[in-house]
Design an enzyme around this catalytic site. Structure first.
Site, PDB file in Angstrom:
ATOM      1  N   HIS A  86      -3.105   6.853   2.171  1.00  0.00           N
ATOM      2  CA  HIS A  86      -3.581   5.567   1.668  1.00  0.00           C
ATOM      3  C   HIS A  86      -4.989   5.324   2.190  1.00  0.00           C
ATOM      4  CE1 HIS A  86      -4.192   1.385   1.030  1.00  0.00           C
ATOM      5  NE2 HIS A  86      -3.907   1.030   2.265  1.00  0.00           N
ATOM      6  N   ASN A 124     -10.389  -0.370  -0.521  1.00  0.00           N
ATOM      7  CA  ASN A 124      -8.926  -0.352  -0.401  1.00  0.00           C
ATOM      8  C   ASN A 124      -8.350  -1.014  -1.647  1.00  0.00           C
ATOM      9  OD1 ASN A 124      -6.222  -0.852   0.159  1.00  0.00           O
ATOM     10  ND2 ASN A 124      -6.581  -1.456   2.280  1.00  0.00           N
ATOM     11  N   CYS A 154       0.801  -1.220   0.000  1.00  0.00           N
ATOM     12  CA  CYS A 154       0.000   0.000   0.000  1.00  0.00           C
ATOM     13  C   CYS A 154       0.837   1.274   0.000  1.00  0.00           C
ATOM     14  CB  CYS A 154      -0.949  -0.002   1.191  1.00  0.00           C
ATOM     15  SG  CYS A 154      -2.049  -1.440   1.232  1.00  0.00           S
TER      16      CYS A 154
END
Length: 339
Positions: A253, A283, A116
């Site tokens: 993020h 996500n 990520c």
């Protein structure tokens, strides 16, 4: 060797057409829309087709960039792809894109694995390559097909993830740079909190379950992120002699809104100056930050000349942040209002 400055000149993005709402997930696992929204902020996510892979989404993102900014990619001399879900272990996604995008064979092509935080790391590499004079035109992708490594019987993880791709073009510029400051930190001892099996069966003495899907200890990742990311952000701002007041937009993020909120609280960054892509996309790992930047542009929030703080964090456990001056080329075709 002639040195130059590195500037982000264009951006593009792509998400699959197929939507998976929280109500769809109610049919798969013991969960419900209200529970998911309260704990994550996510309402839906995009899911790639069975025969649609990370490289395919990257191609679509690159096409979006070319159309909007009237850019040719034929003379790109380096392709960087931040991803945890490559089409193959090898060849790399970057190598596949050289062929699919018709870029000259003299181009370098590298996949970068930092989960990520990958897009932020890839931007750091691109800046270094251009500023050193080694490269002149670098394509930087953040892309993941997370649905292909998600266990849809595990309600703690399957509610989180979606698929998508974003890309920016970093070019040499004799006068202007987009890159102000960086900060990176890693705590490899926490690697067993988020992983996808490879060839090893243990990590730091911990036996790893091998389900063929992503495994995450959400509570530990939450604790680590909320404790460490605010300190990393403060260190990044100190390096550039900046304060929160100098930042126009914070783009973290998009892991989970319940992680973003305490990070904002501890850093004194107003939530209304924070842009995230998780509400409709979930996500998307390395894609969350470029998707959020592009959402900010499409929604008329981000303007040329503004300063953006991006910050990625996740598996590793690792974090990476950059302070950027947003000064791309003028768009020839305005983007659609929504992806």
């Amino acid at each position: 060797m002639e040195q130059s400055k590195a500037r982000i000149t264009a951006i593009g993005s792509y998400v699959p057409v197929k939507r998976m709402t929280n109500f769809d997930l109610e049919k798969l696992v013991d969960t419900n829309d209200q529970w998911i929204v309260q704990r994550t902020g996510i309402r839906e996510r995009r899911i790639s087709e069975p025969d649609q892979y990370t490289s395919d989404m990257c191609v679509s993102a690159a096409q979006d960039l070319m159309r909007r900014y009237d850019k040719s990619l034929k003379d790109v001399d380096l392709i960087l792809v931040a991803t945890s879900t490559p089409d193959f272990i090898f060849p790399s996604v970057a190598a596949l894109l050289q062929d699919k995008l018709g870029i000259s064979g003299s181009v370098g092509a590298i996949d970068l694995s930092a989960a990520c935080a990958g897009f932020a790391y890839a931007l750091h590499v691109a800046d270094g390559m251009v500023a050193s004079g080694l490269h002149r035109k670098v394509l930087v992708f953040g892309a993941d097909a997370m649905s292909k490594i998600t266990d849809y019987t595990d309600r703690s993880t399957c509610i989180l993830f979606g698929d998508g791709a974003g890309v920016v073009l970093v070019e040499a510029d004799p006068e202007h740079t987009s890159f102000v400051a960086y900060h990176h930190e890693t705590e490899g001892i926490g690697g067993a909190h988020v992983y996808l099996n490879g060839t090893a069966e243990k990590l730091n003495g911990v036996d790893l379950s091998n389900t063929g899907a992503l495994v995450q200890n959400g509570k530990e990742v939450f604790r680590w992120a909320v404790r460490n990311v605010p300190e990393g952000i403060k260190a990044l701002l100190e390096k550039s002699a900046s304060t929160i007041n100098d930042v126009d937009w914070f783009i973290p993020h998009s892991a989970n809104l319940r992680i973003i909120e305490p990070i904002c609280e501890r850093t004194k960054i107003p939530l209304e100056r924070t842009i995230y892509s998780l509400v409709n996309f979930g996500n998307t790992s390395a894609a969350t930050i470029p998707l959020a930047i592009d959402l900010g542009i499409r929604e008329g929030k981000i303007h040329d000349g503004e300063r953006i703080l991006i910050y990625g964090f996740g598996a590793g456990l690792t974090q990476a942040g950059l302070l950027l001056n947003w000064n791309p080329d003028k768009q020839v075709y305005l983007p659609e209002s929504e992806l």
